[in-house]
Design an enzyme around this catalytic site. Structure first.
Site, PDB file in Angstrom:
ATOM      1  N   HIS A  22       0.841  -1.202   0.000  1.00 38.51           N
ATOM      2  CA  HIS A  22       0.000   0.000   0.000  1.00 38.51           C
ATOM      3  C   HIS A  22       0.877   1.253   0.000  1.00 38.51           C
ATOM      4  O   HIS A  22       0.581   2.241  -0.684  1.00 38.51           O
ATOM      5  CB  HIS A  22      -0.920   0.023   1.220  1.00 38.51           C
ATOM      6  CG  HIS A  22      -1.740  -1.215   1.393  1.00 38.51           C
ATOM      7  ND1 HIS A  22      -1.642  -2.027   2.498  1.00 38.51           N
ATOM      8  CD2 HIS A  22      -2.650  -1.796   0.574  1.00 38.51           C
ATOM      9  CE1 HIS A  22      -2.475  -3.046   2.362  1.00 38.51           C
ATOM     10  NE2 HIS A  22      -3.098  -2.939   1.204  1.00 38.51           N
ATOM     11  N   CYS A 128     -16.415 -13.649  -2.607  1.00 36.13           N
ATOM     12  CA  CYS A 128     -15.235 -13.637  -1.730  1.00 36.13           C
ATOM     13  C   CYS A 128     -15.209 -12.317  -0.973  1.00 36.13           C
ATOM     14  O   CYS A 128     -15.112 -11.248  -1.586  1.00 36.13           O
ATOM     15  CB  CYS A 128     -13.949 -13.803  -2.541  1.00 36.13           C
ATOM     16  SG  CYS A 128     -12.483 -13.523  -1.522  1.00 36.13           S
ATOM     17  N   CYS A 145     -10.413 -19.065  -2.952  1.00 34.43           N
ATOM     18  CA  CYS A 145      -9.982 -17.881  -3.698  1.00 34.43           C
ATOM     19  C   CYS A 145      -8.456 -17.842  -3.637  1.00 34.43           C
ATOM     20  O   CYS A 145      -7.888 -17.843  -2.550  1.00 34.43           O
ATOM     21  CB  CYS A 145     -10.587 -16.628  -3.065  1.00 34.43           C
ATOM     22  SG  CYS A 145      -9.676 -15.132  -3.503  1.00 34.43           S
ATOM     23  N   HIS A 148      -6.955 -15.024  -1.462  1.00 29.44           N
ATOM     24  CA  HIS A 148      -7.202 -14.964  -0.019  1.00 29.44           C
ATOM     25  C   HIS A 148      -7.184 -16.311   0.683  1.00 29.44           C
ATOM     26  O   HIS A 148      -7.388 -16.365   1.901  1.00 29.44           O
ATOM     27  CB  HIS A 148      -8.525 -14.217   0.261  1.00 29.44           C
ATOM     28  CG  HIS A 148      -8.433 -12.783  -0.114  1.00 29.44           C
ATOM     29  ND1 HIS A 148      -8.821 -12.318  -1.358  1.00 29.44           N
ATOM     30  CD2 HIS A 148      -7.924 -11.724   0.544  1.00 29.44           C
ATOM     31  CE1 HIS A 148      -8.576 -11.023  -1.426  1.00 29.44           C
ATOM     32  NE2 HIS A 148      -8.035 -10.645  -0.284  1.00 29.44           N
ATOM     33  N   LYS A 301      -1.911  -9.204   3.505  1.00 32.95           N
ATOM     34  CA  LYS A 301      -2.241  -9.458   4.905  1.00 32.95           C
ATOM     35  C   LYS A 301      -2.726 -10.892   5.074  1.00 32.95           C
ATOM     36  O   LYS A 301      -2.392 -11.571   6.034  1.00 32.95           O
ATOM     37  CB  LYS A 301      -3.329  -8.476   5.362  1.00 32.95           C
ATOM     38  CG  LYS A 301      -2.815  -7.062   5.478  1.00 32.95           C
ATOM     39  CD  LYS A 301      -3.913  -6.064   5.736  1.00 32.95           C
ATOM     40  CE  LYS A 301      -4.605  -5.622   4.464  1.00 32.95           C
ATOM     41  NZ  LYS A 301      -5.310  -4.348   4.528  1.00 32.95           N
TER      42      LYS A 301
HETATM   43  N1  MSP Z   1     -10.344  -0.818  -1.623  1.00 34.45           N
HETATM   44  C1  MSP Z   1      -9.864  -1.409  -2.828  1.00 34.45           C
HETATM   45  C2  MSP Z   1      -9.513  -0.327  -3.823  1.00 34.45           C
HETATM   46  C3  MSP Z   1     -10.646   0.575  -4.203  1.00 34.45           C
HETATM   47  S1  MSP Z   1     -10.133   1.828  -5.298  1.00 34.45           S
HETATM   48  C4  MSP Z   1     -11.539   2.563  -5.780  1.00 34.45           C
HETATM   49  C5  MSP Z   1      -8.624  -2.244  -2.501  1.00 34.45           C
HETATM   50  N2  MSP Z   1      -8.018  -1.979  -1.354  1.00 34.45           N
HETATM   51  S2  MSP Z   1      -6.718  -2.735  -0.770  1.00 34.45           S
HETATM   52  O1  MSP Z   1      -6.441  -2.096   0.477  1.00 34.45           O
HETATM   53  O2  MSP Z   1      -6.965  -4.148  -0.723  1.00 34.45           O
HETATM   54  O3  MSP Z   1      -5.554  -2.570  -1.786  1.00 34.45           O
HETATM   55  C6  MSP Z   1      -5.345  -1.390  -2.461  1.00 34.45           C
HETATM   56  C7  MSP Z   1      -4.144  -1.437  -3.347  1.00 34.45           C
HETATM   57  O4  MSP Z   1      -2.942  -1.584  -2.628  1.00 34.45           O
HETATM   58  C8  MSP Z   1      -4.013  -2.561  -4.364  1.00 34.45           C
HETATM   59  O5  MSP Z   1      -4.848  -2.617  -5.356  1.00 34.45           O
HETATM   60  C9  MSP Z   1      -2.612  -2.253  -4.850  1.00 34.45           C
HETATM   61  O6  MSP Z   1      -2.624  -1.120  -5.652  1.00 34.45           O
HETATM   62  C10 MSP Z   1      -1.946  -1.984  -3.509  1.00 34.45           C
HETATM   63  N3  MSP Z   1      -1.320  -3.188  -3.059  1.00 34.45           N
HETATM   64  C11 MSP Z   1      -1.765  -4.132  -2.176  1.00 34.45           C
HETATM   65  N4  MSP Z   1      -0.853  -5.140  -2.074  1.00 34.45           N
HETATM   66  C12 MSP Z   1       0.200  -4.857  -2.879  1.00 34.45           C
HETATM   67  C13 MSP Z   1       1.423  -5.465  -3.150  1.00 34.45           C
HETATM   68  N5  MSP Z   1       1.794  -6.594  -2.580  1.00 34.45           N
HETATM   69  N6  MSP Z   1       2.257  -4.839  -4.004  1.00 34.45           N
HETATM   70  C14 MSP Z   1       1.941  -3.646  -4.606  1.00 34.45           C
HETATM   71  N7  MSP Z   1       0.786  -3.050  -4.369  1.00 34.45           N
HETATM   72  C15 MSP Z   1      -0.103  -3.654  -3.545  1.00 34.45           C
HETATM   73  O7  MSP Z   1      -8.252  -3.064  -3.327  1.00 34.45           O
END
Ligand code: MSP
Length: 477
Positions: A22, A128, A145, A148, A301
């Protein structure tokens, strides 16, 4: 009038602490926004939190705290992390914000309904909660899934559907002709292949009995908005839709949505279809980055393989983490990340490379009393280095950091060859001329590094001002 540059990150689920993945999305967006602002554009960066997911409700219930206090705490931790990462966002949008976000989500829903793109039907299939997605049998691996590692729920629900199928051909055309540009090309191709198959309508609401925390559907309190329909609208509500027309007009539709490849379909299929239905112009760019991997698998996570960004910031400093994000992998590919890799790059590029060079040049200038003058401003540096704006306009950060490293190495070699420390003994004027030259080059480096490492850039420029050797990076074993 300056050009608008509107960039968004995905809005994050506040069901846990944010991890390095993130942080990666958010820092990349911040680098691009800073570059555009320095260039003179009117840059606006939006990030935020996606708060109506049923997994939030589940988590708050597990912890036996009310949803609101739970969310306030976790969202305030998001903001603390972004501050530590030096992310200079213009707006943090929370989808639970009834003043700023709800009117946008509701207005858009009404527009879809007026376009006859919302209808009631029964959904029977898999869901999911981790992905907040309706799945098909073919999406599962070994009955779970794959993202997850959880079996999906079997649901049969009376829902509102969005007539996504209606937009399939229009979407294909828009993407093929780059009216909506998907970067990189491999992701554009992936979406075009997806659009060649049958595209089904999507369920756009869930019964309130399943998730009472969601935004109520206008005219039907028994149903709540599907979390993705709600979340995507945040890209509009964050810039004033529909309450502040002036603000909205200023930034829409210049939008660039920076996303991870895991959420491409929502952004490249559902989102533009919603906008087409509502007759709202489409964003310009969907910029898709790869995944940070840990132990060869996507850091997440659920898989329990996350790296805590705070630990890396504590150990290496925020600019080293930002630099690593920019330099380690091209943003369009996946890449492994761990503390050892960060340490290697930190020692080679920052301690031995940049830090050593700055310290040597300023050290010589101070020792030999070479006049220290500041150099060109950012605009002039842009003109002198057209490769830089070209690469950043194309979002190629990796090229930028490679070229900066090359500049550091070239200057190191030049100093070794010209030996100003020897020249000073025989020809002071010539030695001062050489060192002045080096000073100008490191000043230029400080400008080029500004969007990526704002603090380091400032420390270098302060060193010119106060004529003091800065300590930028301490060696870490
Ligand atoms: N809430 C939705 C997004 C809605 S946008 C209108 C969501 N949230 S999330 O918290 O699960 O993840 C958000 C984003 O974090 C992912 O889509 C990605 O861009 C980023 N990442 C999450 N894990 C990641 C990695 N391991 N590596 C790079 N980016 C990652 O999806």
């Amino acid at each position: 009038m300056s050009k608008s540059f509107y960039i968004t990150t995905p809005i994050y689920y506040p069901n846990d602490k944010l991890h390095l993945g993130h942080a990666y999305s958010t820092v990349l967006a911040d680098i691009f926004a800073r570059y555009h602002a320095l260039k003179g554009d009117d840059a606006f960066l939006v990030t935020g939190s996606d708060e109506h997911s049923s997994k939030i409700v589940r988590k708050a219930n597990e912890l036996e705290v009310g949803i609101k206090p739970y969310l306030n705490k976790i969202v305030s931790n998001f903001k603390i992390l972004f501050k530590k990462l030096n992310v200079n966002y213009s707006c943090f949008i929370r989808t639970s914000d009834r003043k700023k976000h709800w009117p946008g989500a509701i207005d858009l829903w009404i527009k879809l309904k007026k376009a006859d793109d919302i209808y009631k039907s029964t959904y029977s299939g898999l869901y999911c909660v981790g992905c907040e997605t309706f799945l098909k049998e073919k999406d599962l691996v070994g009955g779970v899934c794959p993202l997850h590692n959880e079996p999906p729920q079997n649901v049969t629900e009376e829902n509102y559907f969005f007539r996504l199928s209606r937009y399939k051909n229009q979407l294909k055309e828009i993407i093929k002709t780059d009216q909506l540009q998907i970067i990189p090309n491999k992701r554009k191709k992936e979406i075009l292949v997806f659009l060649n198959d049958e595209v089904e309508d999507v369920s756009f609401s869930r019964p309130k009995s399943v998730n009472n925390w969601s935004i109520p559907i206008p005219g039907d309190d028994s149903q709540g908005m599907y979390v993705w329909c709600d979340a995507l609208t945040s890209y509009l509500s964050a810039i004033g839709y529909p309450r502040d027309k002036k603000l909205f007009k200023n930034y829409w539709p210049t939008a660039c949505h920076l996303i991870g490849k895991d959420i491409l379909r929502f952004h490249a299929v559902i989102w533009p279809a919603m906008l087409l239905s509502a007759k709202i112009p489409l964003p310009k760019i969907i910029l898709v980055h790869g995944m940070l991997l840990s132990g060869g698998r996507k850091m997440s996570k659920t898989l329990g393989n996350v790296v805590d960004p705070e630990l890396l910031i504590k150990k290496f400093g925020v600019d080293a983490v930002r630099y690593f994000f920019a330099a380690h992998i091209p943003i369009t590919t996946d890449g492994e990340i761990n503390e050892t890799l960060v340490a290697e790059r930190y020692n080679s590029d920052l301690v031995n490379g940049l830090g050593n060079l700055i310290s040597r040049v300023l050290g010589m200038a101070i020792l030999y009393k070479t006049p220290i003058h500041t150099g060109p401003d950012f605009q002039l540096v842009l003109k002198q280095n057209p490769w830089y704006s070209k690469s950043l306009d194309e979002f190629d950060l990796h090229k930028v950091t490679n070229k900066i490293l090359e500049k550091i190495q070239t200057l190191d070699k030049k100093i070794a060859k010209e030996e100003p420390f020897k020249v000073i003994k025989t020809n002071k004027t010539q030695a001062h001329r050489l060192i002045s030259d080096y000073l100008q080059e490191i000043w230029t480096l400080s400008q080029l590094l500004k969007p990526i490492m704002p603090n380091t850039s400032q420390s270098i420029q302060d060193a010119f001002k106060y004529k003091k050797k800065p300590i930028l990076f301490r060696r870490i074993s």
